[in-house]
Design an enzyme around this catalytic site. Structure first.
Site, PDB file in Angstrom:
ATOM      1  N   ARG A 242      35.314  25.755  33.778  1.00 33.11           N
ATOM      2  CA  ARG A 242      35.516  26.220  35.151  1.00 33.11           C
ATOM      3  C   ARG A 242      35.984  25.057  36.028  1.00 33.11           C
ATOM      4  NH1 ARG A 242      35.834  30.444  33.210  1.00 33.11           N
ATOM      5  NH2 ARG A 242      34.642  32.333  33.612  1.00 33.11           N
ATOM      6  N   GLU A 271      42.098  29.631  41.911  1.00 28.67           N
ATOM      7  CA  GLU A 271      42.945  30.423  41.006  1.00 28.67           C
ATOM      8  C   GLU A 271      43.261  31.766  41.651  1.00 28.67           C
ATOM      9  OE1 GLU A 271      40.844  30.688  37.290  1.00 28.67           O
ATOM     10  OE2 GLU A 271      41.000  28.553  36.918  1.00 28.67           O
ATOM     11  N   HIS A 292      44.666  29.615  33.350  1.00 32.31           N
ATOM     12  CA  HIS A 292      43.430  30.261  32.881  1.00 32.31           C
ATOM     13  C   HIS A 292      43.780  31.249  31.766  1.00 32.31           C
ATOM     14  CE1 HIS A 292      39.046  31.211  34.108  1.00 32.31           C
ATOM     15  NE2 HIS A 292      39.217  31.400  32.816  1.00 32.31           N
TER      16      HIS A 292
HETATM   17  O1  LIG Z   1      36.008  34.987  29.749  1.00 26.10           O
HETATM   18  C1  LIG Z   1      35.941  34.059  30.547  1.00 26.10           C
HETATM   19  O2  LIG Z   1      35.015  33.949  31.364  1.00 26.10           O
HETATM   20  C2  LIG Z   1      36.984  33.035  30.568  1.00 26.10           C
HETATM   21  O3  LIG Z   1      37.029  32.237  31.451  1.00 26.10           O
HETATM   22  C3  LIG Z   1      37.989  32.974  29.453  1.00 26.10           C
HETATM   23  O4  LIG Z   1      38.802  31.851  29.558  1.00 26.10           O
END
Ligand SMILES: O=C(O)C(=O)CO
Length: 330
Positions: A242, A271, A292
């Site tokens: 993250r 994001e 992401h």
């Molecule tokens: O599934 C999730 O939470 C993700 O961030 C995948 O990259």
């Protein structure tokens, strides 16, 4: 006018076409293009979310909403407490994208250490190869330092140790009950590793530092100026976890001033990322960025989107989320 008897489901983010087709058979779907999207909470019985999530205010106003099904693992974009208080159940798909994210970790590691993207860009700009300028760094035998001990860290470690003979250091900021001494769920053998007692030690000893923790008040900005300065100047930083774990100004400074060798990021604090917000990061050559996309393989997206849709369907029709081991209530 025909009134639909299908449950109404809000889908704010992109979804695999096969899952979208299924959703349209099962539900009356509201997408961001639908005129009802502006106040979807008036209509929706359920929601399937990927990135983006829903806000506290939306959850408070959503009187019909019974389920939010997260197509993925992390759930910081869903106001879980508000949902619980209002009797809205929240589900997610732990483990569904483990190997896909681990593959991206490997890809970013190779791309940054071997300068794959930078050299590609430079060739396309007309620079002529070969030159001593284009020396990169070998991956083989480098010390891999993992912060966090979850399934993605383990899958990445397994791939790196098998393919590149990397010794593994692990630091877990939470007292992880997981032991890497047992076979993993896919039956793979244990991975030899050394557990260190502090982040400092991991940062000082590793050639590749990769984060694998959720974003919590404890882990927020765990990588700041001081931490980047503890890393070797030849080391690379990988983050597929993250963006909130990183002080992005400190990372930009560290990359620009070659405090560290490079970075590979699949996640950012803001994001979807834009060039306006991240112009200083985007202009650096020693960083590889992804939008992401860790879970973004065709195979994983198809499977997880369909599971997320089916979860909503089972719950709205049968008050049950089915028996798939991957679907979990929060
Ligand atoms: O599934 C999730 O939470 C993700 O961030 C995948 O990259």
């Amino acid at each position: 006018m025909t009134v639909s008897t299908k449950p109404v489901v809000w889908m704010p983010s992109g979804i695999h076409p096969d899952a979208f087709k299924l959703a349209n058979e099962l539900f009356d779907v509201i997408t961001p293009e639908d005129p009802r999207a502006a106040n979807w909470w008036v209509y929706a019985d359920g929601s399937v979310v990927r990135t983006g999530g829903i806000s506290v205010e939306e959850a408070e106003k959503a009187h019909r909403l019974k389920i939010v099904s997260r197509n993925g693992v992390g759930y910081e974009t869903i106001p879980v407490k508000t949902c619980f208080e209002r009797g809205i159940i929240v589900t997610r798909l732990p483990g569904i994208n483990t190997h896909s994210v681990a593959e991206l970790c490997v890809a970013l590691t190779l791309a940054v250490l071997r300068r794959v993207v930078e050299l590609d860009r430079r060739m396309r700009r007309g620079e002529v190869l070969p030159s001593i300028d284009w020396l990169s760094t070998s991956v083989d035998g480098k010390m891999l330092g993992l912060v966090g001990m979850g399934d993605i860290a383990r899958s990445y470690a397994w791939r790196m140790s098998r393919a590149f003979n990397t010794p593994i250091l692990v630091y877990s900021p939470t007292s992880s009950p997981l032991k890497w001494t047992d076979k993993d769920p896919s039956g793979r053998p244990p991975i030899p590793h050394t557990r260190v007692q502090s982040l400092e030690e991991l940062l000082q000893r590793s050639d590749i530092v990769s984060l694998h923790c959720p974003a919590t008040p404890q882990t927020c900005r765990m990588m700041g100026k001081r931490q980047f300065e503890m890393m070797k100047p030849t080391a690379v930083f990988i983050n597929t976890a993250r963006g909130a774990l990183v002080d992005e100004d400190a990372l930009t400074y560290a990359l620009k001033n070659r405090v560290i060798y490079g970075a590979g990021l699949d996640v950012l604090c803001h994001e979807p990322a834009t060039i306006e917000r991240y112009s200083k990061l985007y202009e650096l050559e020693n960083i590889v960025l992804q939008p992401h996309a860790g879970a973004g393989s065709e195979e994983v997206q198809r499977e997880s989107c369909i599971k997320a849709v089916r979860t909503v369907h089972s719950f709205l029709l049968e008050k049950d989320i089915g028996d798939s081991s991957e679907v979990k209530y929060l």
